[in-house]
Write a protein that holds these residues in place. Sequence first.
Motif, PDB file in Angstrom:
ATOM      1  N   UNK A 159      31.773  41.733  44.509  1.00 45.57           N
ATOM      2  CA  UNK A 159      32.552  41.621  43.266  1.00 45.57           C
ATOM      3  C   UNK A 159      31.827  40.857  42.153  1.00 45.57           C
ATOM      4  N   UNK A 160      31.152  39.748  42.496  1.00 47.05           N
ATOM      5  CA  UNK A 160      30.527  38.964  41.411  1.00 47.05           C
ATOM      6  C   UNK A 160      29.184  39.543  40.973  1.00 47.05           C
ATOM      7  N   UNK A 161      28.734  40.624  41.652  1.00 43.10           N
ATOM      8  CA  UNK A 161      27.449  41.227  41.269  1.00 43.10           C
ATOM      9  C   UNK A 161      27.641  42.594  40.611  1.00 43.10           C
ATOM     10  N   UNK A 162      28.903  42.983  40.384  1.00 43.64           N
ATOM     11  CA  UNK A 162      29.150  44.319  39.807  1.00 43.64           C
ATOM     12  C   UNK A 162      28.730  44.378  38.349  1.00 43.64           C
ATOM     13  N   UNK A 163      28.126  45.516  37.982  1.00 37.31           N
ATOM     14  CA  UNK A 163      27.870  45.749  36.572  1.00 37.31           C
ATOM     15  C   UNK A 163      29.194  46.126  35.899  1.00 37.31           C
TER      16      UNK A 163
END
Length: 210
Positions: free
Chosen positions: A63-67
């Motif tokens: 989730x925290x790495x989604x573009x």
Amino acid sequence: MKNLLQLQTSLFSNEGQSSRLAGDFVAAWRSLNPAGRVTVRDLASDPVPHLTAERFGAFLAKPDARTVAQQRVVSESDALIDELRQADTIVIGLPMYNFGVPSTLKAYFDHIARAGVTFRYTGKGAEGLLKGKKAYVFATRGGLHAGTPLDTQTAYVRDFLRFVGIDDVQFIYAEGLAMGEKQRDSALARAGTEIRAIAHGIAEPAPMAA
Ligand SMILES: Cc1cc2nc3c(=O)[nH]c(=O)nc-3n(C[C@H](O)[C@H](O)[C@H](O)COP(=O)(O)O)c2cc1C
């Protein structure tokens, strides 16, 4: 509040034979649940895109790495899942097209099968996470396929729904709809009788066995 989600998959939207049978059931359900909510998702007029490597990659991204683009894809999928999660009754219109399910339904299923969200794997195998729902599937066909190896739809839809936790599924068939007026009328009449019997069963559930 009771909550029904109707998934329409006919190319012909409300005019489809599967949509009409499903609609008859939903009308009966409404009269039994006047305070209930009905949501209609028409996958012909508002299709879910095909699953692609990019879209599937969005599901897998942390989730925290989604573009931004990945977050948009996940949000679309989340919205479909939330809509399904809120429903206690699911009604699916299921025409047979070229020996299979409408591709719009496949695309929808591909977007609600999410690891950790609608299913998870445990030491005992897969566990569906959408529990406590009842599904009614209105299957319409030009030919006669139920109970034969050509009916790939029933096993596929049943297995998929079970995979995400929906294991109480009832199929109502209207078959031979392209095999002349007599066959068509009697198949639709039989399905209508079945719909009334189901509605009667919902209104007056059978007493629990002692
Ligand atoms: C594109 C298309 C493909 C079809 N393929 C099949 C098929 O493989 N087998 C069958 O029995 N009927 C087939 N039919 C007939 C439909 O299953 C039947 O008309 C059904 O009632 C359609 O449901 P709908 O009116 O809700 O779309 C096909 C119809 C269409 C339009």
